[in-house]
Design a protein around this motif. Sequence first.
Motif, PDB file in Angstrom:
ATOM      1  N   THR A  72      -2.595  74.024 -57.299  1.00  0.00           N
ATOM      2  CA  THR A  72      -2.618  72.797 -56.930  1.00  0.00           C
ATOM      3  C   THR A  72      -3.904  72.323 -58.336  1.00  0.00           C
ATOM      4  OG1 THR A  72      -4.659  73.296 -55.266  1.00  0.00           O
ATOM      5  CG2 THR A  72      -1.719  72.584 -54.903  1.00  0.00           C
ATOM      6  N   GLY A  73      -3.914  72.887 -59.444  1.00  0.00           N
ATOM      7  CA  GLY A  73      -5.210  73.190 -59.939  1.00  0.00           C
ATOM      8  C   GLY A  73      -4.989  71.491 -60.873  1.00  0.00           C
ATOM      9  N   LEU A  74      -4.034  71.191 -61.091  1.00  0.00           N
ATOM     10  CA  LEU A  74      -4.253  69.471 -61.224  1.00  0.00           C
ATOM     11  C   LEU A  74      -3.323  68.431 -60.890  1.00  0.00           C
ATOM     12  CD1 LEU A  74      -3.121  70.820 -65.566  1.00  0.00           C
ATOM     13  CD2 LEU A  74      -6.062  70.075 -64.502  1.00  0.00           C
ATOM     14  N   THR A  75      -4.323  67.742 -60.937  1.00  0.00           N
ATOM     15  CA  THR A  75      -3.923  66.378 -60.377  1.00  0.00           C
ATOM     16  C   THR A  75      -3.995  65.170 -61.221  1.00  0.00           C
ATOM     17  OG1 THR A  75      -5.328  65.995 -59.136  1.00  0.00           O
ATOM     18  CG2 THR A  75      -4.035  67.133 -57.888  1.00  0.00           C
ATOM     19  N   ILE A  76      -2.436  64.466 -60.502  1.00  0.00           N
ATOM     20  CA  ILE A  76      -2.680  62.797 -61.669  1.00  0.00           C
ATOM     21  C   ILE A  76      -2.892  61.692 -60.689  1.00  0.00           C
ATOM     22  CG2 ILE A  76      -1.496  61.378 -63.450  1.00  0.00           C
ATOM     23  CD1 ILE A  76      -0.005  63.861 -64.383  1.00  0.00           C
ATOM     24  N   THR A  77      -4.129  60.975 -61.045  1.00  0.00           N
ATOM     25  CA  THR A  77      -3.466  60.431 -59.871  1.00  0.00           C
ATOM     26  C   THR A  77      -3.929  58.687 -60.653  1.00  0.00           C
ATOM     27  OG1 THR A  77      -5.884  59.938 -59.853  1.00  0.00           O
ATOM     28  CG2 THR A  77      -4.373  60.721 -58.110  1.00  0.00           C
ATOM     29  N   PRO A  78      -3.359  57.818 -60.241  1.00  0.00           N
ATOM     30  CA  PRO A  78      -3.234  56.151 -60.691  1.00  0.00           C
ATOM     31  C   PRO A  78      -4.423  55.534 -60.968  1.00  0.00           C
ATOM     32  CG  PRO A  78      -1.664  55.680 -59.528  1.00  0.00           C
ATOM     33  CD  PRO A  78      -2.473  57.296 -58.657  1.00  0.00           C
ATOM     34  N   GLY A  79      -4.773  55.087 -61.929  1.00  0.00           N
ATOM     35  CA  GLY A  79      -5.959  54.390 -61.974  1.00  0.00           C
ATOM     36  C   GLY A  79      -6.448  53.171 -61.784  1.00  0.00           C
ATOM     37  N   ALA A  80      -7.276  52.413 -62.214  1.00  0.00           N
ATOM     38  CA  ALA A  80      -7.321  50.565 -61.370  1.00  0.00           C
ATOM     39  C   ALA A  80      -6.182  50.733 -62.306  1.00  0.00           C
ATOM     40  CB  ALA A  80      -8.624  49.881 -61.567  1.00  0.00           C
ATOM     41  N   GLY A  82       0.333  51.976 -58.914  1.00  0.00           N
ATOM     42  CA  GLY A  82       0.790  53.794 -58.330  1.00  0.00           C
ATOM     43  C   GLY A  82       1.138  52.891 -60.761  1.00  0.00           C
ATOM     44  N   TYR A  83       2.787  54.253 -60.129  1.00  0.00           N
ATOM     45  CA  TYR A  83       2.960  54.826 -61.612  1.00  0.00           C
ATOM     46  C   TYR A  83       4.334  53.817 -61.933  1.00  0.00           C
ATOM     47  CZ  TYR A  83       1.518  58.476 -60.425  1.00  0.00           C
ATOM     48  OH  TYR A  83       0.023  60.147 -59.617  1.00  0.00           O
ATOM     49  N   GLN A  84       4.253  52.168 -61.678  1.00  0.00           N
ATOM     50  CA  GLN A  84       5.273  51.259 -61.675  1.00  0.00           C
ATOM     51  C   GLN A  84       4.826  50.530 -62.268  1.00  0.00           C
ATOM     52  OE1 GLN A  84       6.502  48.919 -58.291  1.00  0.00           O
ATOM     53  NE2 GLN A  84       7.572  48.130 -58.902  1.00  0.00           N
ATOM     54  N   LEU A  94      -4.165  56.745 -66.049  1.00  0.00           N
ATOM     55  CA  LEU A  94      -4.355  57.373 -65.287  1.00  0.00           C
ATOM     56  C   LEU A  94      -4.951  58.788 -65.121  1.00  0.00           C
ATOM     57  CD1 LEU A  94      -1.021  56.816 -66.568  1.00  0.00           C
ATOM     58  CD2 LEU A  94      -0.877  57.414 -63.563  1.00  0.00           C
ATOM     59  N   ILE A  95      -5.248  58.857 -63.993  1.00  0.00           N
ATOM     60  CA  ILE A  95      -6.817  60.327 -63.847  1.00  0.00           C
ATOM     61  C   ILE A  95      -6.269  61.441 -63.903  1.00  0.00           C
ATOM     62  CG2 ILE A  95      -8.810  60.362 -63.088  1.00  0.00           C
ATOM     63  CD1 ILE A  95      -8.663  58.251 -63.959  1.00  0.00           C
ATOM     64  N   LEU A  96      -6.535  62.304 -64.873  1.00  0.00           N
ATOM     65  CA  LEU A  96      -6.440  64.075 -64.782  1.00  0.00           C
ATOM     66  C   LEU A  96      -7.792  64.956 -64.498  1.00  0.00           C
ATOM     67  CD1 LEU A  96      -4.113  66.222 -65.067  1.00  0.00           C
ATOM     68  CD2 LEU A  96      -5.364  65.986 -67.117  1.00  0.00           C
ATOM     69  N   THR A  97      -7.397  64.885 -63.145  1.00  0.00           N
ATOM     70  CA  THR A  97      -8.651  66.223 -62.373  1.00  0.00           C
ATOM     71  C   THR A  97      -8.395  67.301 -61.903  1.00  0.00           C
ATOM     72  OG1 THR A  97      -8.702  63.949 -60.823  1.00  0.00           O
ATOM     73  CG2 THR A  97     -10.016  65.967 -60.038  1.00  0.00           C
ATOM     74  N   ASN A  98      -8.893  68.526 -62.425  1.00  0.00           N
ATOM     75  CA  ASN A  98      -8.744  69.724 -62.316  1.00  0.00           C
ATOM     76  C   ASN A  98      -8.986  69.583 -60.708  1.00  0.00           C
ATOM     77  OD1 ASN A  98      -8.749  72.731 -62.312  1.00  0.00           O
ATOM     78  ND2 ASN A  98     -10.928  72.476 -63.794  1.00  0.00           N
ATOM     79  N   ALA A 144     -14.030  67.846 -62.504  1.00  0.00           N
ATOM     80  CA  ALA A 144     -14.709  67.042 -63.416  1.00  0.00           C
ATOM     81  C   ALA A 144     -13.025  66.520 -63.867  1.00  0.00           C
ATOM     82  CB  ALA A 144     -14.463  67.659 -64.832  1.00  0.00           C
ATOM     83  N   ASN A 145     -12.501  65.053 -63.884  1.00  0.00           N
ATOM     84  CA  ASN A 145     -11.040  64.765 -64.700  1.00  0.00           C
ATOM     85  C   ASN A 145     -11.773  63.713 -66.166  1.00  0.00           C
ATOM     86  OD1 ASN A 145     -12.585  61.722 -64.228  1.00  0.00           O
ATOM     87  ND2 ASN A 145     -12.982  62.169 -62.512  1.00  0.00           N
ATOM     88  N   CYS A 146     -11.220  63.012 -66.378  1.00  0.00           N
ATOM     89  CA  CYS A 146     -10.834  62.521 -67.796  1.00  0.00           C
ATOM     90  C   CYS A 146      -9.477  61.132 -67.671  1.00  0.00           C
ATOM     91  CB  CYS A 146     -10.512  63.604 -68.702  1.00  0.00           C
ATOM     92  SG  CYS A 146      -8.715  65.060 -68.912  1.00  0.00           S
ATOM     93  N   SER A 147      -9.223  60.297 -68.551  1.00  0.00           N
ATOM     94  CA  SER A 147      -7.942  59.671 -68.350  1.00  0.00           C
ATOM     95  C   SER A 147      -7.366  59.532 -69.549  1.00  0.00           C
ATOM     96  CB  SER A 147      -9.110  58.441 -68.327  1.00  0.00           C
ATOM     97  OG  SER A 147      -9.350  57.866 -69.190  1.00  0.00           O
ATOM     98  N   PHE A 148      -6.639  59.185 -69.262  1.00  0.00           N
ATOM     99  CA  PHE A 148      -5.280  58.872 -70.481  1.00  0.00           C
ATOM    100  C   PHE A 148      -4.528  57.861 -70.096  1.00  0.00           C
ATOM    101  CE2 PHE A 148      -3.335  61.818 -67.202  1.00  0.00           C
ATOM    102  CZ  PHE A 148      -1.411  61.103 -67.178  1.00  0.00           C
ATOM    103  N   ALA A 149      -3.550  57.002 -71.182  1.00  0.00           N
ATOM    104  CA  ALA A 149      -2.682  55.171 -70.598  1.00  0.00           C
ATOM    105  C   ALA A 149      -1.340  55.973 -70.967  1.00  0.00           C
ATOM    106  CB  ALA A 149      -3.794  54.842 -71.428  1.00  0.00           C
ATOM    107  N   ILE A 150      -0.763  55.136 -70.422  1.00  0.00           N
ATOM    108  CA  ILE A 150       0.646  55.233 -71.251  1.00  0.00           C
ATOM    109  C   ILE A 150       1.021  53.721 -70.812  1.00  0.00           C
ATOM    110  CG2 ILE A 150       3.346  55.404 -70.578  1.00  0.00           C
ATOM    111  CD1 ILE A 150       1.657  58.150 -70.756  1.00  0.00           C
TER     112      ILE A 150
END
Length: 614
Positions: free
Chosen positions: A279-287, A298-300, A315-319, A357-363
Amino acid sequence: MRRLLAMCAVTLGLCAVFAAARKHPGVTAMAAGAGRDSVTVADPPGCPLGPVFTFCAQVPGLTSNAQGFQTTLAHPTNGLTFSFGAIPGYMPNFAAGDFSIQSTTCNTMLKAGDTCDFVILFAPTTTITASMRMADLTITNPNEDVTVFPVEGGGSAIAFQLPALPACSPAVAADNSYTYCDEPVGGTSATESFTLTAGSAVTGLNITFAAVPGLESEFSAGDFTFESNGCGGTLLGGNSCALGVAFTPTTADLRAAQLTATDDAGDSTIVSLAGHTTTGLTITPGAPAAGNCFGGAGYQFCTEPTAGTAKSKTLILTNTSGTMVSGLAFPAVTNPPTAVDFALESNSCLTTLAAGANCSFAIAFTPRAAGLRQAPFIVTDAQGDAATANFAGVGDDYTVVPIQPAEITVPQGGTATFKAQATPDAVFGVNGEQIVPACPANLPSFSTCAFNPCPVVITPGMVAPFSIVIVTSSAKVSAPRVNPCSGLASGNAAPNAPSGPNLVLHVAPRARSWPVPLFLPLALLAIFGAAMAAGGVRAFPKRARTIALLILATAGVTASALIGCGGGNGTAPGLSPTPTGSTLMTIPVNATDSGGNPISASRGMQITLDVVSP
């Protein structure tokens, strides 16, 4: 002379009346709609998403997992009432009992801004295979304010009933997916029982594991195994059989598979299975993105007209592995044919990510076709971790076309009205979307345009007529400066259009052209009087001097009256006519959500204006 002065007085009076009309036009205002309650999905599970919330397919007689919703009150209320009815145009797809309210906290006194919860169950009543069941949920308060929220779900001849989720699972119970607890590579999880139920007798049952489309690299034949199988090749209507399935990962990372059952008649039912070894990486929705639409969480994605681009999702990617990871990879979204509907718009992530740490990306979501669009997005690292987000959005559509000949001939100073209509599909407008026409970029000089109505209110599946009005200028009449859609930033006049206040369309009188036989004698009188004055009136006898002064005064008054009444050739100083000729123009038509926020999707309609001399 008295008759002439009286005629000029009447003409001057008419000029004053029309001038007053231009200064004080009638005003038409569109009242703003009352604030509406909003409905949101409370942490939706994984079945098809969109403005029409879709429950997973069920065998008639079985009930779905409970699905929670929230509504936010725009006004105080002493409780809400809920009722289900047919969606207009889909009466055969509705039956009382398909959907029901299991529980609600909305039956008490609530203040403006409060939220309350309600839970919906889906239990299809039909026995027709693969028949979509649809309903409008109408939420009403004692003040008769109404909010309508559509729901739907599929009927099926066979369907799986899932076991309860294990305590380790952070997921929400869903009807079509099950997540196992983490297991080491080569380990075996507890056996979970999946029940297959038939709504009618089926033969040729075949139950297999297969890769999830788009997640082929996360599937191996031994990742999930049958520990027991009580299902044979046939199953009588109303009967069930059980399958014992365990998670037995063969490789590190996310493992995924589809548990699929089919029969000879072509019926099928699918459950998505998943489990992790790390479970090294997780993706969670941003604001959530700003804007007024369903699908903000969410992802909708918000519903978007085809070829438009919905507000992107961050979306937020967390280690979470406890150590730095390297080799982060953000591949393009896969899973054709809907993969092209989603794209990586921006990415702040580097190839490494420190522990914690975390970083963000946008779809971004750009539907290429109407209907439900879905695709997974997978981020991996060199250590074998993987994080997955499953995106969904609904594409809708509308068209705009003329409903009369698209070319109109109009004289300079005249008005042309083009009639058109917007035709939405059954989804566009569900959430209050409207369309807003704009004036063409190449509107002829010294002309203005307006629209009626503006914005154009949309009812899903129903034609909405509207008009484009173009007013031209002549050497005697100036086109009014008009605002085609109050409160919206859009051009409303051609280059060099006459300046002045925003005006409603008006009618101005044509200036009077005096006939030559009348004008010439008056001009001669004026010349004669001027000559008398130049020659010195004192050289004449007193009676002659009196006659000369009268002639001079009459000529001056007459000339002033002619100027004030529009005499001469009738051309008012400073007015420029709209150039003659034919102009092909494109009317841009844009979409907005119910709050007036622009939706990035426009349509165009071509019209031709032929301006001729009067």
